[in-house]
Scaffold this motif. Structure first.
Motif, PDB file in Angstrom:
ATOM      1  N   PRO A 142       0.859  -1.358  -0.578  1.00 12.28           N
ATOM      2  CA  PRO A 142      -0.519  -0.008   0.133  1.00 12.28           C
ATOM      3  C   PRO A 142       1.143   0.991   0.106  1.00 12.28           C
ATOM      4  O   PRO A 142       0.628   2.361  -0.188  1.00 12.28           O
ATOM      5  CB  PRO A 142      -0.554  -0.460   1.420  1.00 12.28           C
ATOM      6  CG  PRO A 142      -0.579  -1.612   1.669  1.00 12.28           C
ATOM      7  CD  PRO A 142       0.468  -2.015   1.105  1.00 12.28           C
ATOM      8  N   LEU A 143       1.970   0.949   0.694  1.00 14.00           N
ATOM      9  CA  LEU A 143       2.964   2.996   0.394  1.00 14.00           C
ATOM     10  C   LEU A 143       2.924   3.229  -0.424  1.00 14.00           C
ATOM     11  O   LEU A 143       2.896   4.810  -0.866  1.00 14.00           O
ATOM     12  CB  LEU A 143       4.349   2.040   0.578  1.00 14.00           C
ATOM     13  CG  LEU A 143       4.452   1.820   2.998  1.00 14.00           C
ATOM     14  CD1 LEU A 143       5.656   1.808   3.148  1.00 14.00           C
ATOM     15  CD2 LEU A 143       3.501   2.993   4.037  1.00 14.00           C
ATOM     16  N   PRO A 144       3.514   2.232  -1.978  1.00 13.65           N
ATOM     17  CA  PRO A 144       4.043   3.143  -2.685  1.00 13.65           C
ATOM     18  C   PRO A 144       2.269   4.323  -3.502  1.00 13.65           C
ATOM     19  O   PRO A 144       2.654   5.352  -4.190  1.00 13.65           O
ATOM     20  CB  PRO A 144       3.648   1.837  -4.052  1.00 13.65           C
ATOM     21  CG  PRO A 144       4.983   0.459  -2.854  1.00 13.65           C
ATOM     22  CD  PRO A 144       3.921   1.016  -1.987  1.00 13.65           C
ATOM     23  N   ILE A 145       0.770   3.346  -3.404  1.00  9.79           N
ATOM     24  CA  ILE A 145       0.314   3.970  -3.869  1.00  9.79           C
ATOM     25  C   ILE A 145      -0.333   5.051  -2.771  1.00  9.79           C
ATOM     26  O   ILE A 145      -0.636   6.168  -3.051  1.00  9.79           O
ATOM     27  CB  ILE A 145      -1.521   2.756  -3.360  1.00  9.79           C
ATOM     28  CG1 ILE A 145      -1.498   1.525  -4.033  1.00  9.79           C
ATOM     29  CG2 ILE A 145      -2.695   3.868  -3.611  1.00  9.79           C
ATOM     30  CD1 ILE A 145      -2.092   0.747  -3.956  1.00  9.79           C
ATOM     31  N   LEU A 146       0.412   5.093  -1.555  1.00 10.17           N
ATOM     32  CA  LEU A 146      -0.141   6.577  -0.638  1.00 10.17           C
ATOM     33  C   LEU A 146       0.841   7.321  -1.076  1.00 10.17           C
ATOM     34  O   LEU A 146       0.351   8.757  -0.975  1.00 10.17           O
ATOM     35  CB  LEU A 146       0.334   5.881   0.772  1.00 10.17           C
ATOM     36  CG  LEU A 146      -0.025   6.930   1.765  1.00 10.17           C
ATOM     37  CD1 LEU A 146      -1.435   7.670   1.265  1.00 10.17           C
ATOM     38  CD2 LEU A 146       0.145   6.365   2.988  1.00 10.17           C
ATOM     39  N   LEU A 147       1.833   6.858  -1.598  1.00 10.13           N
ATOM     40  CA  LEU A 147       2.942   8.008  -1.538  1.00 10.13           C
ATOM     41  C   LEU A 147       2.973   8.482  -3.182  1.00 10.13           C
ATOM     42  O   LEU A 147       3.179   9.472  -3.670  1.00 10.13           O
ATOM     43  CB  LEU A 147       4.584   7.072  -1.917  1.00 10.13           C
ATOM     44  CG  LEU A 147       5.635   8.285  -2.082  1.00 10.13           C
ATOM     45  CD1 LEU A 147       5.658   9.239  -0.859  1.00 10.13           C
ATOM     46  CD2 LEU A 147       6.825   7.324  -1.889  1.00 10.13           C
ATOM     47  N   ALA A 148       2.391   7.955  -4.145  1.00 12.85           N
ATOM     48  CA  ALA A 148       2.267   8.682  -5.731  1.00 12.85           C
ATOM     49  C   ALA A 148       0.597   9.929  -5.107  1.00 12.85           C
ATOM     50  O   ALA A 148       1.067  10.584  -5.328  1.00 12.85           O
ATOM     51  CB  ALA A 148       1.305   7.582  -6.312  1.00 12.85           C
ATOM     52  N   ILE A 149       0.045   9.101  -4.410  1.00  8.48           N
ATOM     53  CA  ILE A 149      -1.013  10.151  -4.077  1.00  8.48           C
ATOM     54  C   ILE A 149      -0.409  11.201  -3.392  1.00  8.48           C
ATOM     55  O   ILE A 149      -1.227  12.150  -3.865  1.00  8.48           O
ATOM     56  CB  ILE A 149      -2.855   9.097  -3.221  1.00  8.48           C
ATOM     57  CG1 ILE A 149      -2.951   8.250  -4.155  1.00  8.48           C
ATOM     58  CG2 ILE A 149      -3.282  10.214  -3.061  1.00  8.48           C
ATOM     59  CD1 ILE A 149      -4.323   7.588  -3.240  1.00  8.48           C
ATOM     60  N   ALA A 204      10.121   1.475  -2.770  1.00  8.41           N
ATOM     61  CA  ALA A 204       8.536   2.091  -2.044  1.00  8.41           C
ATOM     62  C   ALA A 204       8.128   2.967  -3.126  1.00  8.41           C
ATOM     63  O   ALA A 204       7.794   3.095  -3.696  1.00  8.41           O
ATOM     64  CB  ALA A 204       8.476   2.813  -0.511  1.00  8.41           C
ATOM     65  N   GLY A 205      10.038   4.280  -3.075  1.00  5.98           N
ATOM     66  CA  GLY A 205       9.402   5.337  -4.311  1.00  5.98           C
ATOM     67  C   GLY A 205       9.935   4.533  -5.180  1.00  5.98           C
ATOM     68  O   GLY A 205       8.583   6.041  -6.288  1.00  5.98           O
ATOM     69  N   TRP A 206      10.367   3.868  -5.382  1.00  2.00           N
ATOM     70  CA  TRP A 206      10.159   3.555  -7.385  1.00  2.00           C
ATOM     71  C   TRP A 206       9.092   3.057  -7.595  1.00  2.00           C
ATOM     72  O   TRP A 206       8.404   3.002  -8.747  1.00  2.00           O
ATOM     73  CB  TRP A 206      11.619   1.893  -7.608  1.00  2.00           C
ATOM     74  CG  TRP A 206      11.788   1.571  -9.030  1.00  2.00           C
ATOM     75  CD1 TRP A 206      11.214   0.203  -9.252  1.00  2.00           C
ATOM     76  CD2 TRP A 206      12.516   2.775  -9.773  1.00  2.00           C
ATOM     77  NE1 TRP A 206      11.392   0.613 -11.287  1.00  2.00           N
ATOM     78  CE2 TRP A 206      12.250   1.871 -11.488  1.00  2.00           C
ATOM     79  CE3 TRP A 206      13.146   3.711  -9.913  1.00  2.00           C
ATOM     80  CZ2 TRP A 206      12.881   1.830 -12.658  1.00  2.00           C
ATOM     81  CZ3 TRP A 206      13.735   3.867 -11.151  1.00  2.00           C
ATOM     82  CH2 TRP A 206      13.428   3.379 -12.146  1.00  2.00           C
ATOM     83  N   GLY A 207       8.468   1.907  -6.607  1.00  2.00           N
ATOM     84  CA  GLY A 207       6.624   1.645  -6.629  1.00  2.00           C
ATOM     85  C   GLY A 207       6.230   2.822  -7.690  1.00  2.00           C
ATOM     86  O   GLY A 207       4.502   2.397  -7.691  1.00  2.00           O
ATOM     87  N   THR A 208       6.270   4.121  -7.198  1.00  3.53           N
ATOM     88  CA  THR A 208       5.492   5.077  -7.147  1.00  3.53           C
ATOM     89  C   THR A 208       4.777   5.446  -8.758  1.00  3.53           C
ATOM     90  O   THR A 208       3.547   6.304  -9.190  1.00  3.53           O
ATOM     91  CB  THR A 208       5.585   6.495  -6.417  1.00  3.53           C
ATOM     92  OG1 THR A 208       6.687   6.781  -7.260  1.00  3.53           O
ATOM     93  CG2 THR A 208       5.851   6.539  -4.907  1.00  3.53           C
ATOM     94  N   ILE A 209       5.897   5.272  -9.417  1.00  4.83           N
ATOM     95  CA  ILE A 209       5.722   5.186 -10.615  1.00  4.83           C
ATOM     96  C   ILE A 209       4.179   4.854 -11.490  1.00  4.83           C
ATOM     97  O   ILE A 209       4.246   5.923 -12.505  1.00  4.83           O
ATOM     98  CB  ILE A 209       7.527   4.992 -11.913  1.00  4.83           C
ATOM     99  CG1 ILE A 209       8.530   5.714 -11.349  1.00  4.83           C
ATOM    100  CG2 ILE A 209       6.921   4.973 -13.327  1.00  4.83           C
ATOM    101  CD1 ILE A 209       9.764   4.989 -11.448  1.00  4.83           C
ATOM    102  N   ILE A 210       4.356   3.998 -11.819  1.00  7.72           N
ATOM    103  CA  ILE A 210       3.077   3.190 -11.780  1.00  7.72           C
ATOM    104  C   ILE A 210       2.078   3.861 -11.941  1.00  7.72           C
ATOM    105  O   ILE A 210       0.994   4.519 -12.540  1.00  7.72           O
ATOM    106  CB  ILE A 210       3.163   1.830 -12.067  1.00  7.72           C
ATOM    107  CG1 ILE A 210       4.054   1.036 -13.014  1.00  7.72           C
ATOM    108  CG2 ILE A 210       1.650   1.041 -12.628  1.00  7.72           C
ATOM    109  CD1 ILE A 210       4.191  -0.400 -13.021  1.00  7.72           C
TER     110      ILE A 210
END
Length: 333
Positions: A121-128, A206-212
């Motif tokens: 869930p963290l990449p989703i939260l970080l992207a938002i 986590a940061g890299w996962g925010t790209i998508i």
């Protein structure tokens, strides 16, 4: 008949029409070939761009599948795959009856479930949260900072962990000693090993996962946000009622793919962080395959272990994809 001349005249005849020959039916089998050639010609540069990736999967993913047959043999490098003795499911029976099987399964599933519920869930939260930043300058700066750990190797990250939390001369314990506090026993504490592995993965990926997710958020219609703002929705409500539903399909697809990797922990990270004090909680399928297959040379036995992992992963992907479609989502396929 001619009444005046007394002789018969021929009856008028219709003009002769030759029978129409049926036109040959078009060759149905040639249509897909023509369409394929047309597509290849039209999109030749795109296919050329995808060629390295296609070759990679063929050479390193599909072609090695031929070697899975050694899981059903007593493979000998001197005899080769074809001439090795066939033993059927003997290696699988040995693996499932091994006392280490339940221990390996427990450790692997525990680490992966922690990553699934804490890390996913963290990449989703970080992207938002990144999407809500107004300043492009700070947004790019934060993105760069959170992306950087992805490019660090696990060797470096594990080395930094040892430098920070080593019981004797670690930086954190030196600071605690100066403050008069008790030292933290982190690296040799079995109760903290799974948390430490999950924390490392979060910090690195986590940061890299925010790209998508950022790309998916960029495709959301801005009129939806404007309509929600007019209706009086604040930022939190816009995130909950607009952003999350808009990227739900991407979340479900990535979740299905993540579930398919539930049996893979990652060899390098666990191997580098393992020690004798935490061996009971650190031994997973990946390290077991290395220890038994590479160090002891039991290639057929560890091939059976790898095949078991692959079958479980494939089954979970198919099952989770079916469940996603039952709940109205698109799924992976």
């Amino acid at each position: 008949m001619d009444r005046g001349g007394g002789h018969l005249s021929p009856e008028p005849m219709d003009a002769y029409t030759a029978p129409v020959q049926p036109r040959p039916a078009p060759d149905q089998s040639s249509r897909p070939n023509r369409r394929l050639r047309s597509d290849l010609k039209r999109d030749r540069w795109l296919y050329l761009l995808a060629l390295p990736g296609i070759l990679f999967f063929i050479v390193f993913k599909y072609f090695p599948m031929y070697g899975l047959v050694i899981a059903f043999e007593n493979y000998s490098p001197f005899k080769g795959i074809i001439r090795s003795e066939w033993v059927g499911f003997a290696h699988f029976e040995r693996f499932f009856s091994n006392p280490d099987f339940l221990l390996l399964l427990r450790n692997t599933m525990a680490i992966n479930f922690m990553k699934l519920f804490l890390f996913f869930p963290l990449p989703i939260l970080l992207a938002i949260l990144l999407n809500e930043l107004r300043s492009d300058k700070y947004k790019k700066l934060i993105q760069t900072v959170v992306y950087l750990p992805h490019f660090l190797s696990w060797v470096l990250i594990c080395g930094l962990t040892y430098l920070l939390f080593a019981t004797g001369d670690g930086f954190v314990n030196k600071v605690l000693a100066e403050l008069g506090a008790d030292k933290w026993v982190v690296l040799t504490n079995p109760k903290l090993f799974w948390i430490m592995i999950t924390s490392q993965s979060i910090w690195k990926e986590a940061g890299w996962g925010t790209i998508i997710f950022l790309a998916a958020i960029a495709g959301v219609n801005t009129q939806l946000y404007e309509a929600a703002t007019i209706d009086g929705a604040g930022r939190l409500r816009r995130m909950w009622h607009v952003t999350l539903p808009a990227i739900r399909t991407v979340i479900v697809i990535l979740l299905i793919l993540r579930i398919g990797e539930i049996m893979d922990v990652g060899f390098e990270q666990v191997f580098l962080m393992s020690n004798g004090a935490v061996s009971e909680v650190a031994d997973v399928f990946d390290t077991y395959v290395y220890r038994v297959g590479v160090q002891q040379g039991q290639f057929s036995f560890t091939a059976a272990v790898g095949l078991f992992k692959s079958i479980v992963g494939l089954t979970l992907v198919l099952l989770s994809n079916w469940l996603a479609k039952r709940f109205g989502e698109e799924g992976v396929y």
